[in-house]
Enzyme design. Structure first.
Site, short mmCIF file in Angstrom:
data_model
loop_
_atom_site.label_atom_id
_atom_site.label_comp_id
_atom_site.label_asym_id
_atom_site.label_seq_id
_atom_site.Cartn_x
_atom_site.Cartn_y
_atom_site.Cartn_z
N CYS A 76 26.89 -20.70 56.58
CA CYS A 76 25.80 -20.38 57.51
C CYS A 76 24.74 -21.47 57.38
O CYS A 76 24.22 -21.70 56.28
CB CYS A 76 25.21 -19.03 57.09
SG CYS A 76 23.76 -18.51 58.01
N CYS A 186 25.23 -24.21 64.02
CA CYS A 186 25.37 -22.81 63.62
C CYS A 186 26.87 -22.51 63.58
O CYS A 186 27.60 -22.91 64.49
CB CYS A 186 24.66 -21.93 64.65
SG CYS A 186 24.99 -20.16 64.48
N1 DGL Z 1 26.13 -18.51 61.44
C1 DGL Z 1 24.71 -18.60 61.22
C2 DGL Z 1 24.31 -20.07 61.11
O1 DGL Z 1 25.17 -20.90 60.88
C3 DGL Z 1 24.01 -17.78 62.22
C4 DGL Z 1 22.59 -17.49 61.86
C5 DGL Z 1 22.03 -16.23 62.45
O2 DGL Z 1 22.49 -15.16 62.06
O3 DGL Z 1 21.09 -16.35 63.23
O4 DGL Z 1 23.16 -20.43 61.21
#
Ligand code: DGL
Length: 264
Positions: A76, A186
């Site tokens: 993440c 993301c």
């Molecule tokens: N997969 C997360 C990232 O890479 C998402 C973040 C979120 O939940 O806003 O930032």
């Protein structure tokens, strides 16, 4: 060989997006067991404060440690950019993080203009600020917060008109400013690549960091003598604290052991 080498690799994300990283990891490291934690109940992380993101990252780390993780991939960008420094300083296992690939994009751009789509939490982080300050100053970086994209993906609405319209509203202004590379900052966004290609008519490069994370994981396992070399019964276990069906859908076509819905 280290006695921990037959333990699993742990991965966590605010939701199902980090499975885009998991897919690269298990392709490159087919002997490794993995445990994946999807903290979907608390998604999105992107709008939360640094302190909240840190507390959630600690909670996720503790969960994976209890399950015996030998290394943790913070799958993440938002959690990496806000919490990995703390995690590395406070836990005695290796952590691999993911950051927007603006450096590779800056080396590939011909128009000297790159776009980055990421969460507010990532774009506002100190770590992102530091990384972008190192980019050649002749290159323009257009930052765009992908508000609402994670929520739609978590709701299983990837290929929908709603998603296309939202994506267009973010990407078209960047195209008008002449970007030729778009960085996906993301881990949820690789699931939007088909839609983005359609919107951009395949005219720009889309850059994400999934394979780089898998390669870095392999390097760290090798140097720390943690590679699992003999494993005849590879296990991939997934945990989610919200709708298990959405995770099941995103994993279609992949081999895994189980998905458990948990109270967490
Ligand atoms: N997969 C997360 C990232 O890479 C998402 C973040 C979120 O939940 O806003 O930032």
């Amino acid at each position: 060989m280290n006695t921990n080498s037959n333990k699993p690799i742990g991965l966590f994300d605010s939701g199902i997006g980090g499975t885009s990283i998991w897919k690269e990891v298990q392709l490159l490291l087919p002997n490794e067991d993995t445990i994946y934690l999807s903290d979907s109940l608390y998604a999105p992380y992107g709008q939360k404060s640094k302190e909240e993101i840190l507390q959630l990252s600690i909670k996720n780390t503790e969960f994976l440690l209890q399950k015996g993780a030998k290394l943790i991939i913070v799958a993440c960008n938002t959690a990496t950019t806000n919490a990995i420094k703390y995690l590395r300083a406070n836990y005695n296992i290796p952590f691999i993080g993911i950051e927007p690939a603006i450096k590779p994009a800056s080396l590939q751009t011909k128009t000297n203009c790159i776009g980055i789509l990421a969460t507010k939490g990532t774009l506002n982080s100190e770590l992102f600020e530091k990384t972008s300050a190192l980019i050649d100053h002749n290159i323009k970086i257009i930052e765009c917060i992908g508000e609402g994209l994670v929520e739609l993906i978590e709701d299983g609405k990837i290929n929908t008109v709603e998603m296309d319209n939202l994506l267009k509203s973010y990407i078209e202004p960047m195209l008008n400013q002449n970007i030729d590379c778009l960085v996906l900052g993301c881990t949820h966004y690789p699931y939007l690549i088909n839609s983005i290609q359609r919107i951009t008519k395949n005219a720009i490069k889309i850059i994400d960091s999934g394979q780089a994370v898998a390669r870095q994981t392999k390097r760290v396992l090798e140097t720390q003598k943690l590679l699992n070399r003999n494993n005849n019964n590879v296990q991939h276990t997934f945990y989610i604290n919200k709708n298990k069906l959405v995770l099941e859908n995103i994993l279609k076509g992949n081999t895994f052991t189980s998905i458990e819905q948990i109270d967490f």
